[in-house]
Write a protein that holds these residues in place. Structure first.
Motif, PDB file in Angstrom:
ATOM      1  N   LYS A  21       0.835  -1.198   0.000  1.00  0.00           N
ATOM      2  CA  LYS A  21       0.000   0.000   0.000  1.00  0.00           C
ATOM      3  C   LYS A  21       0.874   1.253   0.000  1.00  0.00           C
ATOM      4  O   LYS A  21       0.573   2.233  -0.710  1.00  0.00           O
ATOM      5  CB  LYS A  21      -0.924  -0.007   1.217  1.00  0.00           C
ATOM      6  CG  LYS A  21      -1.867   1.196   1.297  1.00  0.00           C
ATOM      7  CD  LYS A  21      -2.838   1.237   0.127  1.00  0.00           C
ATOM      8  CE  LYS A  21      -3.846   2.359   0.313  1.00  0.00           C
ATOM      9  NZ  LYS A  21      -4.776   2.467  -0.848  1.00  0.00           N
ATOM     10  N   ASP A  24       2.208   1.720  -3.444  1.00  0.00           N
ATOM     11  CA  ASP A  24       1.143   2.208  -4.328  1.00  0.00           C
ATOM     12  C   ASP A  24       0.920   3.715  -4.152  1.00  0.00           C
ATOM     13  O   ASP A  24       0.766   4.453  -5.136  1.00  0.00           O
ATOM     14  CB  ASP A  24      -0.160   1.466  -4.037  1.00  0.00           C
ATOM     15  CG  ASP A  24      -0.129   0.016  -4.497  1.00  0.00           C
ATOM     16  OD1 ASP A  24       0.736  -0.332  -5.330  1.00  0.00           O
ATOM     17  OD2 ASP A  24      -0.968  -0.766  -4.005  1.00  0.00           O
ATOM     18  N   LEU A  25       0.913   4.172  -2.910  1.00  0.00           N
ATOM     19  CA  LEU A  25       0.669   5.589  -2.637  1.00  0.00           C
ATOM     20  C   LEU A  25       1.807   6.465  -3.158  1.00  0.00           C
ATOM     21  O   LEU A  25       1.574   7.516  -3.769  1.00  0.00           O
ATOM     22  CB  LEU A  25       0.483   5.813  -1.131  1.00  0.00           C
ATOM     23  CG  LEU A  25      -0.827   5.291  -0.537  1.00  0.00           C
ATOM     24  CD1 LEU A  25      -0.769   5.316   0.989  1.00  0.00           C
ATOM     25  CD2 LEU A  25      -2.012   6.111  -1.029  1.00  0.00           C
ATOM     26  N   TYR A  27       3.911   5.662  -5.518  1.00  0.00           N
ATOM     27  CA  TYR A  27       3.927   5.514  -6.980  1.00  0.00           C
ATOM     28  C   TYR A  27       2.989   6.522  -7.646  1.00  0.00           C
ATOM     29  O   TYR A  27       3.269   7.036  -8.740  1.00  0.00           O
ATOM     30  CB  TYR A  27       3.524   4.092  -7.352  1.00  0.00           C
ATOM     31  CG  TYR A  27       3.619   3.775  -8.831  1.00  0.00           C
ATOM     32  CD1 TYR A  27       4.808   3.309  -9.382  1.00  0.00           C
ATOM     33  CD2 TYR A  27       2.513   3.921  -9.674  1.00  0.00           C
ATOM     34  CE1 TYR A  27       4.893   3.007 -10.737  1.00  0.00           C
ATOM     35  CE2 TYR A  27       2.594   3.628 -11.025  1.00  0.00           C
ATOM     36  CZ  TYR A  27       3.788   3.166 -11.554  1.00  0.00           C
ATOM     37  OH  TYR A  27       3.875   2.876 -12.890  1.00  0.00           O
ATOM     38  N   LYS A  28       1.858   6.832  -6.995  1.00  0.00           N
ATOM     39  CA  LYS A  28       0.914   7.796  -7.560  1.00  0.00           C
ATOM     40  C   LYS A  28       1.552   9.164  -7.758  1.00  0.00           C
ATOM     41  O   LYS A  28       1.179   9.917  -8.659  1.00  0.00           O
ATOM     42  CB  LYS A  28      -0.314   7.917  -6.650  1.00  0.00           C
ATOM     43  CG  LYS A  28      -1.253   6.722  -6.702  1.00  0.00           C
ATOM     44  CD  LYS A  28      -2.460   6.925  -5.789  1.00  0.00           C
ATOM     45  CE  LYS A  28      -3.395   5.731  -5.853  1.00  0.00           C
ATOM     46  NZ  LYS A  28      -4.576   5.907  -4.956  1.00  0.00           N
ATOM     47  N   ARG A  29       2.523   9.495  -6.914  1.00  0.00           N
ATOM     48  CA  ARG A  29       3.196  10.791  -7.028  1.00  0.00           C
ATOM     49  C   ARG A  29       4.446  10.711  -7.899  1.00  0.00           C
ATOM     50  O   ARG A  29       4.681  11.567  -8.742  1.00  0.00           O
ATOM     51  CB  ARG A  29       3.570  11.321  -5.645  1.00  0.00           C
ATOM     52  CG  ARG A  29       2.399  11.766  -4.800  1.00  0.00           C
ATOM     53  CD  ARG A  29       2.881  12.546  -3.594  1.00  0.00           C
ATOM     54  NE  ARG A  29       1.783  12.943  -2.721  1.00  0.00           N
ATOM     55  CZ  ARG A  29       1.037  14.022  -2.893  1.00  0.00           C
ATOM     56  NH1 ARG A  29       1.257  14.812  -3.923  1.00  0.00           N
ATOM     57  NH2 ARG A  29       0.062  14.316  -2.038  1.00  0.00           N
ATOM     58  N   GLY A  31       5.709   7.832  -9.688  1.00  0.00           N
ATOM     59  CA  GLY A  31       5.688   6.994 -10.878  1.00  0.00           C
ATOM     60  C   GLY A  31       6.863   6.028 -10.931  1.00  0.00           C
ATOM     61  O   GLY A  31       7.628   5.887  -9.962  1.00  0.00           O
ATOM     62  N   LYS A  73       7.029  -2.077  -9.634  1.00  0.00           N
ATOM     63  CA  LYS A  73       6.846  -0.624  -9.720  1.00  0.00           C
ATOM     64  C   LYS A  73       8.053   0.082 -10.326  1.00  0.00           C
ATOM     65  O   LYS A  73       7.986   1.287 -10.612  1.00  0.00           O
ATOM     66  CB  LYS A  73       6.589  -0.045  -8.318  1.00  0.00           C
ATOM     67  CG  LYS A  73       5.323  -0.546  -7.647  1.00  0.00           C
ATOM     68  CD  LYS A  73       4.086  -0.011  -8.355  1.00  0.00           C
ATOM     69  CE  LYS A  73       2.821  -0.379  -7.621  1.00  0.00           C
ATOM     70  NZ  LYS A  73       1.613   0.112  -8.325  1.00  0.00           N
ATOM     71  N   LYS A 197       1.352   9.529   2.788  1.00  0.00           N
ATOM     72  CA  LYS A 197       0.656  10.229   1.701  1.00  0.00           C
ATOM     73  C   LYS A 197       1.404  11.454   1.192  1.00  0.00           C
ATOM     74  O   LYS A 197       1.153  11.921   0.083  1.00  0.00           O
ATOM     75  CB  LYS A 197      -0.741  10.627   2.156  1.00  0.00           C
ATOM     76  CG  LYS A 197      -1.687   9.443   2.326  1.00  0.00           C
ATOM     77  CD  LYS A 197      -3.085   9.903   2.696  1.00  0.00           C
ATOM     78  CE  LYS A 197      -4.040   8.718   2.823  1.00  0.00           C
ATOM     79  NZ  LYS A 197      -5.418   9.150   3.189  1.00  0.00           N
TER      80      LYS A 197
END
Length: 260
Positions: A21, A24-25, A27-29, A31, A73, A197
């Protein structure tokens, strides 16, 4: 290019929502083809994070677990330590697994981290617990550093508690003292995130290198030294963490006054 946000701490005492998790978080910023650091204090939050149970993503050790590569990732998690020394904080990047610097003597800590092939960063140098004023008087120690944090996303001004214009002072110092030409030191931007986050709000663009290199500390060191332009820095305020940090500082100051 590689997006690198090397100065982060996860949540309080290293709390996080789990390995997958968290990836994933972030990675959203950031990449793919990115790096983020997890900085220990006098604890082992990096080791606890990478060794925790659960999750499906592969965890490939790099440089004897100074970092963990996640192929799903194409991301790298790097061990750091924010050394809380008597004269200010210094970030040691790509520290050895299960190894923390214990001395609080600033010069000794800098030399010890260098001996371990860690990369040194003068983080928030002119904020609370910054090492900037000490370095002014011990200029020769800059020879051990590879990067200078000219922007920290988690700094906030609170009258009577925290200093004004800390990031501007850091950038002005870097330029006016010509740290790039004198010592080959690059500039960097980091989030200094105290929540998962927030990681990736700030980052530094590095020249490409293999994220699974056997010479990872050297690759990171050379890449950081080569950041000589503000165009390589993404600088975004991390207001939420900054506010929480300022409240914590203010509360501690209040307790100190009450004890007197």
């Amino acid at each position: 290019m590689i997006k690198a946000d090397l100065h982060n701490h996860l949540g309080k005492k290293g709390t996080n929502p789990g390995f997958d998790k968290t990836l994933d978080l972030v990675y959203k910023r950031l990449g793919p083809n990115s790096i983020f650091g997890i900085a220990n204090f006098d604890d082992f939050r990096y080791e606890e994070f990478i060794d925790q149970k659960g999750g499906k993503y592969e965890r490939v050790p790099v440089s004897d677990k100074r970092a963990i590569y996640v192929p799903e990732k194409n991301m790298l998690v790097v061990k750091c330590q924010e050394m809380l020394t008597k004269e200010g904080d210094v970030l040691a990047i790509a520290m050895p697994y299960r190894k923390n610097i214990k001395t609080k003597n600033t010069k000794d800590a800098i030399i010890a981290a260098n001996d371990l092939e860690a990369i040194l960063d003068a983080v928030h140098p002119f904020y609370l617990d910054g090492v900037g004023n000490f370095m002014k008087k011990n200029f020769e120690l800059f020879s051990f550093f590879s990067t200078f944090e000219v922007y920290n996303g988690s700094l906030i001004f609170v009258p009577g508690v925290t200093p004004m214009y800390a990031n501007k002072k850091a950038l002005d110092f870097y330029i006016s003292h010509d740290l790039e030409k004198q010592f080959g030191i690059g500039m960097s931007s980091s989030t200094d995130g105290h929540s998962v986050k927030s990681i990736g709000k700030c980052f530094t663009l590095l020249d490409d290198f293999s994220l699974t290199s056997k010479n990872l500390p050297l690759e990171i060191r050379n890449a950081l030294k080569n950041v000589k332009s503000l165009y390589r820095l993404h600088m975004e305020p991390n207001y939420f963490d900054a506010f929480k940090h300022a409240v914590h500082i203010g509360f501690n100051c209040f307790l100190s006054l009450m004890k007197k």
